[in-house]
Design a protein around this motif. Structure first.
Motif, PDB file in Angstrom:
ATOM      1  N   ALA A 137       0.787  -1.195   0.036  1.00 55.46           N
ATOM      2  CA  ALA A 137      -0.018   0.009  -0.106  1.00 55.46           C
ATOM      3  C   ALA A 137       0.885   1.091  -0.008  1.00 55.46           C
ATOM      4  N   VAL A 138       1.828   1.388   0.759  1.00 57.54           N
ATOM      5  CA  VAL A 138       2.751   2.439   0.888  1.00 57.54           C
ATOM      6  C   VAL A 138       3.415   2.635  -0.565  1.00 57.54           C
ATOM      7  N   HIS A 139       3.989   1.438  -1.065  1.00 60.23           N
ATOM      8  CA  HIS A 139       4.694   1.540  -2.334  1.00 60.23           C
ATOM      9  C   HIS A 139       3.704   2.184  -3.555  1.00 60.23           C
ATOM     10  N   ALA A 140       2.463   1.606  -3.471  1.00 62.94           N
ATOM     11  CA  ALA A 140       1.336   2.183  -4.539  1.00 62.94           C
ATOM     12  C   ALA A 140       1.189   3.418  -4.612  1.00 62.94           C
ATOM     13  N   ARG A 141       1.226   4.188  -3.372  1.00 62.24           N
ATOM     14  CA  ARG A 141       0.830   5.408  -3.406  1.00 62.24           C
ATOM     15  C   ARG A 141       2.244   6.519  -3.345  1.00 62.24           C
ATOM     16  N   ALA A 142       3.537   5.870  -3.051  1.00 65.91           N
ATOM     17  CA  ALA A 142       4.528   6.926  -2.652  1.00 65.91           C
ATOM     18  C   ALA A 142       5.767   6.594  -3.493  1.00 65.91           C
ATOM     19  N   PRO A 143       5.867   6.934  -4.908  1.00 62.78           N
ATOM     20  CA  PRO A 143       7.101   6.907  -5.550  1.00 62.78           C
ATOM     21  C   PRO A 143       8.016   7.813  -5.169  1.00 62.78           C
ATOM     22  N   ALA A 144       9.168   7.351  -5.334  1.00 63.79           N
ATOM     23  CA  ALA A 144      10.371   8.117  -4.947  1.00 63.79           C
ATOM     24  C   ALA A 144      10.316   8.929  -3.566  1.00 63.79           C
ATOM     25  N   ALA A 145       9.662   8.133  -2.810  1.00 69.85           N
ATOM     26  CA  ALA A 145       9.713   8.602  -1.344  1.00 69.85           C
ATOM     27  C   ALA A 145      10.551   8.396  -0.339  1.00 69.85           C
ATOM     28  N   LEU A 146      11.053   9.091   0.435  1.00 68.13           N
ATOM     29  CA  LEU A 146      11.769   9.003   1.664  1.00 68.13           C
ATOM     30  C   LEU A 146      11.091   8.437   2.722  1.00 68.13           C
ATOM     31  N   LEU A 147      11.450   7.329   3.225  1.00 66.72           N
ATOM     32  CA  LEU A 147      10.735   6.769   4.628  1.00 66.72           C
ATOM     33  C   LEU A 147      11.552   6.520   5.696  1.00 66.72           C
ATOM     34  N   VAL A 148      11.353   6.491   6.794  1.00 69.42           N
ATOM     35  CA  VAL A 148      11.880   6.066   8.052  1.00 69.42           C
ATOM     36  C   VAL A 148      11.005   5.020   8.722  1.00 69.42           C
ATOM     37  N   THR A 149      11.524   3.801   8.861  1.00 73.31           N
ATOM     38  CA  THR A 149      10.574   2.678   9.247  1.00 73.31           C
ATOM     39  C   THR A 149      11.524   1.512   9.988  1.00 73.31           C
ATOM     40  N   HIS A 150      10.986   0.347  10.025  1.00 74.00           N
ATOM     41  CA  HIS A 150      11.702  -0.535  10.920  1.00 74.00           C
ATOM     42  C   HIS A 150      11.961  -1.896  10.204  1.00 74.00           C
ATOM     43  N   GLY A 151      12.539  -2.479  10.933  1.00 75.11           N
ATOM     44  CA  GLY A 151      13.484  -3.794  10.349  1.00 75.11           C
ATOM     45  C   GLY A 151      12.458  -4.531   9.886  1.00 75.11           C
ATOM     46  N   GLY A 152      11.397  -5.070  10.570  1.00 77.80           N
ATOM     47  CA  GLY A 152      10.494  -5.991   9.967  1.00 77.80           C
ATOM     48  C   GLY A 152       9.881  -5.471   8.714  1.00 77.80           C
ATOM     49  N   TRP A 153       9.578  -4.171   8.588  1.00 74.86           N
ATOM     50  CA  TRP A 153       8.876  -3.523   7.409  1.00 74.86           C
ATOM     51  C   TRP A 153       9.594  -3.658   6.322  1.00 74.86           C
ATOM     52  N   LEU A 154      11.209  -3.344   6.576  1.00 72.25           N
ATOM     53  CA  LEU A 154      12.146  -3.225   5.582  1.00 72.25           C
ATOM     54  C   LEU A 154      12.237  -4.655   4.923  1.00 72.25           C
ATOM     55  N   SER A 155      12.166  -5.744   6.008  1.00 67.07           N
ATOM     56  CA  SER A 155      12.455  -7.090   5.483  1.00 67.07           C
ATOM     57  C   SER A 155      11.246  -7.309   4.551  1.00 67.07           C
ATOM     58  N   ALA A 156       9.975  -7.108   4.915  1.00 67.55           N
ATOM     59  CA  ALA A 156       8.875  -7.667   3.977  1.00 67.55           C
ATOM     60  C   ALA A 156       9.169  -6.458   2.759  1.00 67.55           C
ATOM     61  N   ALA A 157       9.688  -5.559   2.631  1.00 67.19           N
ATOM     62  CA  ALA A 157       9.712  -4.681   1.359  1.00 67.19           C
ATOM     63  C   ALA A 157      10.630  -5.355   0.543  1.00 67.19           C
ATOM     64  N   VAL A 158      11.931  -5.702   1.132  1.00 68.44           N
ATOM     65  CA  VAL A 158      13.001  -6.501   0.618  1.00 68.44           C
ATOM     66  C   VAL A 158      12.400  -7.577  -0.150  1.00 68.44           C
ATOM     67  N   TRP A 159      11.682  -8.782   0.630  1.00 69.39           N
ATOM     68  CA  TRP A 159      11.049  -9.899   0.082  1.00 69.39           C
ATOM     69  C   TRP A 159      10.199  -9.716  -1.202  1.00 69.39           C
TER      70      TRP A 159
END
Length: 199
Positions: A137-159
């Motif tokens: 959902a974040v990816h769909a609405r936020a091209p070229a975004a700068l984000l500060v988030t968490h380890g689990g969220w980033l693992s999911a994004a990498v997957w």
């Protein structure tokens, strides 16, 4: 790693928050709002500002509502960035596990989660399936975004960036990047188009 001319412009530049106080040995998720050292939050904000300036990125950042991310966004707001707090960027909700020492969590409960990483909700909280949906959902609405988030969220994004055809397991789930590290996600659900960075 240099940017390939044939690649599209990066869609998301995401940083993991600085190391929080009091996290060692504990299950820290969306329900545990640990603070970060003020100097560490400011230092990461300076790095993000420098990268945004050097790479021509927008002066806007979205952060998780948890203090360990939000405090970095507050510094960036002082530096002239637009700061948005986005609940979709929060860490996985570990339910009744959240905030507890890992050693105090029943081994059978951890084994049940490991056996069904995607569908099982650890501690009655949130499943990885729901976390993956939040990342999409974040990816769909936020091209070229700068984000500060968490380890689990980033693992999911990498997957999702790896574009694997099968569901993730405990053995194949990507390791979280280090505190304060950047991950550039070129495109989700495409093979190997992300890169971790130490900047």
């Amino acid at each position: 790693m240099s940017v390939d001319a044939e690649r599209p412009a990066p869609l998301m530049h995401a940083w993991r928050h600085p190391a929080p106080k009091g996290a060692a040995g504990r299950c820290i998720g969306a329900r545990t709002d640990l603070p970060v050292d003020r100097r560490k939050a400011k230092r990461l904000a300076h790095r993000i500002r420098a990268i945004a300036r050097r790479e021509g990125l927008p002066r806007a950042v979205a952060t998780s509502p948890l203090a360990r991310c939000r405090d970095v966004g507050r510094w960036l707001r002082r530096f002239g960035f637009r700061h948005v707090v986005d609940a979709q960027l929060a860490e996985l909700d570990f339910g009744r596990w959240d905030g507890r020492c890992w050693e105090a969590i029943d081994a059978a409960e951890i084994a049940a989660w490991s056996a069904d990483l995607v569908g099982h909700a650890p501690g009655g909280g949130e499943s990885v399936r729901v976390l993956l949906s939040r990342v999409r959902a974040v990816h769909a609405r936020a091209p070229a975004a700068l984000l500060v988030t968490h380890g689990g969220w980033l693992s999911a994004a990498v997957w999702l960036a790896l574009g694997e055809a099968h569901a993730p397991t405990a053995a194949t789930w990507p390791k979280a990047p280090g505190y304060g590290r950047r991950v550039i996600l070129w495109r989700l659900q495409a093979p190997a188009l992300h890169r971790p960075s130490d900047r």
